[in-house]
Motif scaffolding. Structure first.
Motif, PDB file in Angstrom:
ATOM      1  N   ASP A  55       0.809  -1.218   0.000  1.00  0.00           N
ATOM      2  CA  ASP A  55       0.000   0.000   0.000  1.00  0.00           C
ATOM      3  C   ASP A  55       0.843   1.270   0.000  1.00  0.00           C
ATOM      4  OD1 ASP A  55      -2.367  -1.403  -0.039  1.00  0.00           O
ATOM      5  OD2 ASP A  55      -2.569  -1.435   2.146  1.00  0.00           O
ATOM      6  N   ASP A  56       2.130   1.144   0.314  1.00  0.00           N
ATOM      7  CA  ASP A  56       3.013   2.312   0.337  1.00  0.00           C
ATOM      8  C   ASP A  56       3.500   2.709  -1.051  1.00  0.00           C
ATOM      9  OD1 ASP A  56       2.984   2.213   3.161  1.00  0.00           O
ATOM     10  OD2 ASP A  56       4.685   0.824   3.191  1.00  0.00           O
ATOM     11  N   LEU A  57       3.312   1.843  -2.056  1.00  0.00           N
ATOM     12  CA  LEU A  57       4.044   1.961  -3.312  1.00  0.00           C
ATOM     13  C   LEU A  57       3.186   2.403  -4.492  1.00  0.00           C
ATOM     14  CD1 LEU A  57       6.190  -1.295  -3.049  1.00  0.00           C
ATOM     15  CD2 LEU A  57       6.721   1.004  -2.190  1.00  0.00           C
ATOM     16  N   ILE A  58       3.810   3.181  -5.376  1.00  0.00           N
ATOM     17  CA  ILE A  58       3.219   3.595  -6.648  1.00  0.00           C
ATOM     18  C   ILE A  58       4.168   3.159  -7.771  1.00  0.00           C
ATOM     19  CG2 ILE A  58       2.522   5.540  -8.095  1.00  0.00           C
ATOM     20  CD1 ILE A  58       1.869   7.089  -5.561  1.00  0.00           C
ATOM     21  N   MET A  59       3.623   2.520  -8.797  1.00  0.00           N
ATOM     22  CA  MET A  59       4.407   2.055  -9.938  1.00  0.00           C
ATOM     23  C   MET A  59       4.272   3.031 -11.102  1.00  0.00           C
ATOM     24  SD  MET A  59       6.385  -0.380 -11.152  1.00  0.00           S
ATOM     25  CE  MET A  59       7.040  -0.617 -12.813  1.00  0.00           C
ATOM     26  N   PRO A  60       5.378   3.582 -11.606  1.00  0.00           N
ATOM     27  CA  PRO A  60       5.308   4.499 -12.762  1.00  0.00           C
ATOM     28  C   PRO A  60       5.261   3.730 -14.083  1.00  0.00           C
ATOM     29  CG  PRO A  60       7.264   4.880 -11.368  1.00  0.00           C
ATOM     30  CD  PRO A  60       6.722   3.537 -11.033  1.00  0.00           C
TER      31      PRO A  60
ATOM     32  N   ALA B 206       1.062  -8.612  -8.248  1.00  0.00           N
ATOM     33  CA  ALA B 206       1.881  -7.916  -7.254  1.00  0.00           C
ATOM     34  C   ALA B 206       1.079  -7.246  -6.151  1.00  0.00           C
ATOM     35  CB  ALA B 206       2.751  -6.860  -7.953  1.00  0.00           C
ATOM     36  N   GLY B 207      -0.228  -7.117  -6.342  1.00  0.00           N
ATOM     37  CA  GLY B 207      -1.042  -6.470  -5.324  1.00  0.00           C
ATOM     38  C   GLY B 207      -0.812  -4.981  -5.216  1.00  0.00           C
TER      39      GLY B 207
ATOM     40  N   ILE C 189      16.843  -4.081  -2.707  1.00  0.00           N
ATOM     41  CA  ILE C 189      15.615  -3.341  -2.988  1.00  0.00           C
ATOM     42  C   ILE C 189      14.829  -3.132  -1.702  1.00  0.00           C
ATOM     43  CG2 ILE C 189      13.367  -3.477  -4.131  1.00  0.00           C
ATOM     44  CD1 ILE C 189      14.839  -4.952  -6.442  1.00  0.00           C
ATOM     45  N   THR C 190      14.678  -4.182  -0.929  1.00  0.00           N
ATOM     46  CA  THR C 190      13.953  -4.067   0.339  1.00  0.00           C
ATOM     47  C   THR C 190      14.642  -3.087   1.275  1.00  0.00           C
ATOM     48  OG1 THR C 190      13.104  -6.324   0.141  1.00  0.00           O
ATOM     49  CG2 THR C 190      13.106  -5.346   2.342  1.00  0.00           C
TER      50      THR C 190
ATOM     51  N   LYS D 196       6.572  -3.284  -8.734  1.00  0.00           N
ATOM     52  CA  LYS D 196       5.960  -4.547  -9.155  1.00  0.00           C
ATOM     53  C   LYS D 196       6.763  -5.741  -8.649  1.00  0.00           C
ATOM     54  CE  LYS D 196       3.996  -7.065 -13.050  1.00  0.00           C
ATOM     55  NZ  LYS D 196       3.710  -7.088 -14.509  1.00  0.00           N
ATOM     56  N   GLU D 197       8.091  -5.732  -8.862  1.00  0.00           N
ATOM     57  CA  GLU D 197       8.884  -6.869  -8.415  1.00  0.00           C
ATOM     58  C   GLU D 197       8.880  -6.996  -6.898  1.00  0.00           C
ATOM     59  OE1 GLU D 197      13.147  -6.494  -9.295  1.00  0.00           O
ATOM     60  OE2 GLU D 197      12.804  -4.366  -9.688  1.00  0.00           O
ATOM     61  N   PHE D 198       8.838  -5.865  -6.186  1.00  0.00           N
ATOM     62  CA  PHE D 198       8.745  -5.928  -4.728  1.00  0.00           C
ATOM     63  C   PHE D 198       7.429  -6.561  -4.315  1.00  0.00           C
ATOM     64  CE2 PHE D 198       7.495  -4.280  -0.601  1.00  0.00           C
ATOM     65  CZ  PHE D 198       8.633  -4.478   0.159  1.00  0.00           C
TER      66      PHE D 198
END
Length: 323
Positions: A29-34, A72-73, A296-297, A317-319
């Motif tokens: 929920d913290d992430l935005i994919m460009p 990826a959710g 990455i993490t 996405k990969e995360f």
């Protein structure tokens, strides 16, 4: 108390123990994919300097967003456009059928559970690659505000959930807020690129968005990397003009700025983990120099630990798949 009474290693003895006392953790929920959207049909152009990223035609982007959610959710995306044609002012991005507007409509038609952030800037749409109208060899601030407001209106009308001005013109948040409110979009929030630095970390993005300036650089409107007090002034000004979220860009070399902004202002803080930061990890991983997944993490955790509530990252996405 001190050693041997206090033994801090006691809380590190097992994974379950470490998980229990972890202070900071990144979640989907913290992430935005460009994403980069381009003209055509059936187009998926690899971006050489950003492994695993592509210029997507609208039809394939719709399918990609569905997969982002399912595999990826991740439910939040940021869109950049590559237009069929460019002009001197970026007015092409203000049209009803501009490339990102068409993409937003197509995605919203087929995907219900996605939040779309629309970048507002002129650099992808101008023939000269700068973020506004050029007068006497430099970007004219106030003329550019007109184009930015028009672009924001077109994107909001297309269904963008969040408007994100990235141009760094003075007064752009106020101009966009007024345009949105006057146009009936009072509920549409503004995510302002408030502390955006004139950084060397943007190179791969400019390849992806085909937005490299044709002359000079952007140092007359993006911030100097040595300044932190100025970042607070920029953020304060954007909040006063109506920003609902504020952003620090880039992230890794500016963790101190993220921390200062978060500790100073009671507002959601966004950090942009930019293309150069992403590509360095990918290059090192491809050469076997690092454990890419762990790095990455660690990087995303450091950004959140510094104070970011939201992280824009090409790793999203990969995360999400690997978390």
């Amino acid at each position: 108390m001190s050693f041997p009474i206090t033994r801090l290693r006691r809380l590190r003895q097992s994974k379950l123990m470490r998980d229990m006392v972890r202070e900071t953790e990144v979640n989907r929920d913290d992430l935005i994919m460009p994403y980069f959207v381009c003209p055509g049909s059936g187009v998926k152009n690899p971006i050489a300097s950003m492994p695993g990223n592509f210029q997507w035609s609208i039809d394939l982007l719709v399918d990609e967003v569905k997969d982002l959610i399912q595999s990826a959710g991740i439910h939040k995306i940021l869109l950049f456009g590559i237009p069929e044609e460019k002009d001197e002012t970026g007015d092409v991005a203000c049209e009803h059928d501009a490339i990102v507007c068409r993409a937003i409509r197509a995605i919203k038609k087929e995907v219900s559970d996605v939040l779309i952030v629309a970048d507002v800037c002129n650099c992808e749409y101008t023939t000269h690659g700068h973020c506004g109208t050029i007068i006497d060899g430099d970007v004219d601030n106030d003329l550019t505000l007109v184009t930015l407001a028009g672009q924001a209106m077109a994107l909001a009308a297309a269904g963008a959930d969040v408007i994100a001005p990235s141009d760094m013109m003075d007064g752009r948040v106020a101009a966009i807020r007024k345009a949105l409110d006057d146009g009936g979009f009072i509920k549409t929030p503004i995510m302002a690129y408030s502390a955006k630095y004139a950084s060397s970390f943007y190179g791969p993005f400019r390849d992806a968005a085909e937005s490299a300036p044709q002359f000079g650089d952007r140092s007359t409107y993006q911030m100097d990397s040595g300044n932190s007090d100025e970042a607070l002034r920029e953020v304060e000004q954007d909040i006063a003009e109506g920003a609902d979220l504020v952003m620090v860009k880039p992230a890794l070399s500016y963790l101190d700025i993220i921390q200062r902004v978060k500790s100073t202002f009671n507002i959601p803080v966004v950090a942009y983990n930019v293309s150069g930061e992403f590509s360095m990890v990918k290059a090192a991983g491809a050469n076997g120099w690092i454990d890419e997944k762990r790095m990455i993490t660690e990087i995303l955790t450091s950004i959140k630990r510094a104070g970011a509530d939201v992280i824009i990252t090409y790793h999203a996405k990969e995360f999400g798949v690997n978390i």
